[in-house]
Design a protein around this motif. Structure first.
Motif, PDB file in Angstrom:
ATOM      1  N   GLN A  50       0.829  -1.206   0.000  1.00 36.78           N
ATOM      2  CA  GLN A  50       0.000   0.000   0.000  1.00 36.78           C
ATOM      3  C   GLN A  50       0.864   1.256   0.000  1.00 36.78           C
ATOM      4  O   GLN A  50       0.558   2.224  -0.702  1.00 36.78           O
ATOM      5  N   ALA A  51       1.934   1.256   0.779  1.00 35.29           N
ATOM      6  CA  ALA A  51       2.818   2.421   0.823  1.00 35.29           C
ATOM      7  C   ALA A  51       3.471   2.656  -0.531  1.00 35.29           C
ATOM      8  O   ALA A  51       3.592   3.806  -0.981  1.00 35.29           O
ATOM      9  N   GLN A  52       3.884   1.590  -1.188  1.00 35.06           N
ATOM     10  CA  GLN A  52       4.499   1.741  -2.504  1.00 35.06           C
ATOM     11  C   GLN A  52       3.504   2.308  -3.518  1.00 35.06           C
ATOM     12  O   GLN A  52       3.855   3.179  -4.315  1.00 35.06           O
ATOM     13  N   VAL A  53       2.276   1.816  -3.481  1.00 32.97           N
ATOM     14  CA  VAL A  53       1.255   2.303  -4.418  1.00 32.97           C
ATOM     15  C   VAL A  53       0.947   3.771  -4.148  1.00 32.97           C
ATOM     16  O   VAL A  53       0.867   4.582  -5.076  1.00 32.97           O
ATOM     17  N   ARG A  54       0.801   4.136  -2.863  1.00 31.10           N
ATOM     18  CA  ARG A  54       0.530   5.533  -2.536  1.00 31.10           C
ATOM     19  C   ARG A  54       1.680   6.435  -2.949  1.00 31.10           C
ATOM     20  O   ARG A  54       1.466   7.546  -3.443  1.00 31.10           O
ATOM     21  N   MET A  55       2.910   5.979  -2.746  1.00 26.70           N
ATOM     22  CA  MET A  55       4.064   6.767  -3.146  1.00 26.70           C
ATOM     23  C   MET A  55       4.090   6.935  -4.669  1.00 26.70           C
ATOM     24  O   MET A  55       4.363   8.024  -5.185  1.00 26.70           O
ATOM     25  N   TRP A  56       3.791   5.874  -5.398  1.00 23.67           N
ATOM     26  CA  TRP A  56       3.771   5.945  -6.855  1.00 23.67           C
ATOM     27  C   TRP A  56       2.703   6.932  -7.315  1.00 23.67           C
ATOM     28  O   TRP A  56       2.936   7.733  -8.228  1.00 23.67           O
ATOM     29  N   GLN A  57       1.506   6.877  -6.686  1.00 24.20           N
ATOM     30  CA  GLN A  57       0.435   7.795  -7.060  1.00 24.20           C
ATOM     31  C   GLN A  57       0.808   9.244  -6.759  1.00 24.20           C
ATOM     32  O   GLN A  57       0.574  10.136  -7.578  1.00 24.20           O
ATOM     33  N   ALA A  58       1.394   9.475  -5.590  1.00 24.53           N
ATOM     34  CA  ALA A  58       1.787  10.843  -5.234  1.00 24.53           C
ATOM     35  C   ALA A  58       2.866  11.352  -6.184  1.00 24.53           C
ATOM     36  O   ALA A  58       2.832  12.515  -6.608  1.00 24.53           O
ATOM     37  N   ARG A  59       3.805  10.511  -6.523  1.00 19.00           N
ATOM     38  CA  ARG A  59       4.871  10.925  -7.445  1.00 19.00           C
ATOM     39  C   ARG A  59       4.290  11.230  -8.829  1.00 19.00           C
ATOM     40  O   ARG A  59       4.683  12.198  -9.472  1.00 19.00           O
ATOM     41  N   ARG A  60       3.348  10.406  -9.264  1.00 25.22           N
ATOM     42  CA  ARG A  60       2.721  10.647 -10.565  1.00 25.22           C
ATOM     43  C   ARG A  60       1.967  11.979 -10.571  1.00 25.22           C
ATOM     44  O   ARG A  60       2.065  12.755 -11.528  1.00 25.22           O
ATOM     45  N   ARG A  61       1.213  12.255  -9.485  1.00 17.07           N
ATOM     46  CA  ARG A  61       0.511  13.544  -9.397  1.00 17.07           C
ATOM     47  C   ARG A  61       1.498  14.705  -9.383  1.00 17.07           C
ATOM     48  O   ARG A  61       1.281  15.725 -10.037  1.00 17.07           O
ATOM     49  N   PHE A  62       2.596  14.550  -8.647  1.00 17.18           N
ATOM     50  CA  PHE A  62       3.600  15.606  -8.593  1.00 17.18           C
ATOM     51  C   PHE A  62       4.220  15.849  -9.968  1.00 17.18           C
ATOM     52  O   PHE A  62       4.379  17.000 -10.386  1.00 17.18           O
ATOM     53  N   LEU A  63       4.561  14.785 -10.673  1.00 19.63           N
ATOM     54  CA  LEU A  63       5.171  14.942 -11.991  1.00 19.63           C
ATOM     55  C   LEU A  63       4.197  15.580 -12.974  1.00 19.63           C
ATOM     56  O   LEU A  63       4.607  16.398 -13.816  1.00 19.63           O
TER      57      LEU A  63
END
Length: 107
Positions: A50-63
């Motif tokens: 879950q942490a990896q998925v949330r981090m990936w989503q946050a990074r995608r939104r940031f990019l």
């Protein structure tokens, strides 16, 4: 004599029963600990995924927000270079729970 023999047999049976009950309790405790260990391992695995998925989503939104900000800045710079003046402004780029404040000053 018979009573004494029966008493000794009953005592021996009682000792064996006590030993067996304690062994059963130990085995039950071992099974419980093993089940708890397996459960905690599974829970940690779920939390990590879950942490990896949330981090990936946050990074995608940031990019995405950063790319949008770069596009806005490049267009703004082109527009400002066409007007050749001092332009001050504050612009907000919103991308689902991520806010960027961009201040552009050109001379």
């Amino acid at each position: 004599m018979v009573r004494r023999t029966l008493l000794h047999a009953a005592l021996r049976a009682w000792v064996i029963q006590c030993w067996w009950r304690s062994m059963q309790a130990k085995m039950l405790e071992q099974r419980r600990r093993l089940a708890l260990r397996l459960y905690t391992c599974q829970e940690w695995a779920v939390v990590k995924v879950q942490a990896q998925v949330r981090m990936w989503q946050a990074r995608r939104r940031f990019l995405q927000a950063r790319q949008a900000a770069c596009i806005i800045q490049s267009h703004w710079r082109w527009h400002a270079s066409q007007q050749r003046g001092l332009i001050q402004g504050r612009y907000e780029v919103r991308a689902s729970r991520l806010e960027l404040d961009i201040e552009i000053l050109m001379t």
